[in-house]
Write a protein that holds these residues in place. Structure first.
Motif, PDB file in Angstrom:
ATOM      1  N   THR A   1      43.224   3.268  -8.647  1.00  0.00           N
ATOM      2  CA  THR A   1      43.729   3.480  -7.294  1.00  0.00           C
ATOM      3  C   THR A   1      42.621   3.461  -6.248  1.00  0.00           C
ATOM      4  O   THR A   1      42.909   3.296  -5.053  1.00  0.00           O
ATOM      5  N   SER A   2      41.371   3.620  -6.682  1.00  0.00           N
ATOM      6  CA  SER A   2      40.270   3.523  -5.723  1.00  0.00           C
ATOM      7  C   SER A   2      39.971   2.065  -5.380  1.00  0.00           C
ATOM      8  O   SER A   2      39.299   1.790  -4.385  1.00  0.00           O
ATOM      9  N   GLN A   3      40.476   1.128  -6.199  1.00  0.00           N
ATOM     10  CA  GLN A   3      40.206  -0.293  -5.973  1.00  0.00           C
ATOM     11  C   GLN A   3      41.437  -1.105  -5.591  1.00  0.00           C
ATOM     12  O   GLN A   3      41.309  -2.185  -5.016  1.00  0.00           O
ATOM     13  N   ILE A   4      42.627  -0.613  -5.944  1.00  0.00           N
ATOM     14  CA  ILE A   4      43.856  -1.366  -5.700  1.00  0.00           C
ATOM     15  C   ILE A   4      44.842  -0.506  -4.937  1.00  0.00           C
ATOM     16  O   ILE A   4      45.129   0.630  -5.335  1.00  0.00           O
ATOM     17  N   ARG A   5      45.357  -1.032  -3.838  1.00  0.00           N
ATOM     18  CA  ARG A   5      46.398  -0.325  -3.089  1.00  0.00           C
ATOM     19  C   ARG A   5      47.752  -0.684  -3.683  1.00  0.00           C
ATOM     20  O   ARG A   5      48.095  -1.853  -3.826  1.00  0.00           O
ATOM     21  N   MET A   6      48.534   0.338  -4.042  1.00  0.00           N
ATOM     22  CA  MET A   6      49.819   0.111  -4.698  1.00  0.00           C
ATOM     23  C   MET A   6      50.880   1.031  -4.131  1.00  0.00           C
ATOM     24  O   MET A   6      50.582   2.154  -3.708  1.00  0.00           O
ATOM     25  N   GLY A   7      52.128   0.550  -4.149  1.00  0.00           N
ATOM     26  CA  GLY A   7      53.262   1.404  -3.835  1.00  0.00           C
ATOM     27  C   GLY A   7      53.634   2.226  -5.064  1.00  0.00           C
ATOM     28  O   GLY A   7      53.077   2.053  -6.150  1.00  0.00           O
ATOM     29  N   TRP A   8      54.627   3.100  -4.905  1.00  0.00           N
ATOM     30  CA  TRP A   8      54.981   3.995  -6.009  1.00  0.00           C
ATOM     31  C   TRP A   8      55.545   3.245  -7.207  1.00  0.00           C
ATOM     32  O   TRP A   8      55.262   3.595  -8.352  1.00  0.00           O
TER      33      TRP A   8
ATOM     34  N   ARG B   1      52.709   1.771  -9.052  1.00  0.00           N
ATOM     35  CA  ARG B   1      51.966   2.832  -9.739  1.00  0.00           C
ATOM     36  C   ARG B   1      52.649   3.229 -11.046  1.00  0.00           C
ATOM     37  O   ARG B   1      51.999   3.416 -12.082  1.00  0.00           O
TER      38      ARG B   1
END
Length: 220
Positions: free
Chosen positions: A84-91, A94
């Motif tokens: 999550t520190s490298q990829i932006r994701m929705g729920w 995730r």
């Protein structure tokens, strides 16, 4: 996604025999074929499932069994933080990523450059297929299959993970993190449960790597 799936194929040589061994052990203590396969579909953790079989055979209370399974996967929060520190994701992304996340999938995805969600998912799905294929083969063959550990096939698992790890050690910070984590694991494994030891070793290794990166300004 295909790159991640194919990149995980070398680890199948360890995952499938281990899945067979798990299924044979599960059937030997009385688990039904459906129960054996369902555990692989829902739990998807070699260490947790093998330990669960042993604990079930010993009549261990369910709370202890579940706690042990969680402890064996204590490293996953660290992997989740790194992702999550490298990829932006929705729920939804995730949840799907968490379902298929394994150490090997993360290693394969990280070894192909900048961490990308499709590659990570492809690697995770690949291991999911291999693990459940091994389980199914163990169920179908039953006791006719010799214990893969007697042939030394259990050694394939650490060797496969070592093959994933080595290409990631391109920087001194990564090498220092691996060495510190290995040393900490050797020390902690004799003092605390393996899951806790993995988490502690991972934390110490990460801290050492971060310290070196800050000290050298990110240089090799």
């Amino acid at each position: 996604f295909v790159r991640g799936f194919v990149g995980m194929l070398p680890l199948w040589v360890g995952a499938i025999p281990t899945g067979i061994a798990y299924a044979v052990a599960a059937r030997s203590i009385g688990l039904a074929p459906g129960e054996t396969q369902l555990m692989s579909l829902l739990v998807f953790s070699a260490a947790a499932q093998v330990s669960a079989v042993s604990l079930l055979d010993a009549g261990t209370p369910i709370l202890v069994l579940v706690s042990t399974a969680i402890a064996f996967n204590a490293q996953l929060p660290l992997l989740g933080l790194a992702i999550t520190s490298q990829i932006r994701m929705g729920w939804l992304s995730r949840l799907v990523t968490a379902w298929f996340l394994t150490d090997g999938a993360f290693g394969v995805a990280a070894g192909q450059g900048r961490l990308r969600l499709p590659i990570l998912l492809g690697a995770g799905v690949s291991m999911y297929v291999a693990w459940n294929t091994g389980t199914a083969l163990g169920i179908l063959a039953g006791q006719a299959v010799p214990d893969p550990r007697r042939a030394g096939l259990d050694l394939l698992v650490p060797l496969a993970f070592l093959a994933v790890l080595v290409p990631l050690l391109r920087r001194r910070a990564a090498l220092l993190a691996a060495l510190v984590a290995a040393a900490a694991m050797l020390l902690l494994s004799s003092l605390v449960p393996n899951g806790v030891a993995v988490l502690g070793a991972g934390g110490l290794g990460s801290a050492a790597g971060a310290w070196w990166s800050r000290r050298t300004g990110g240089r090799l």
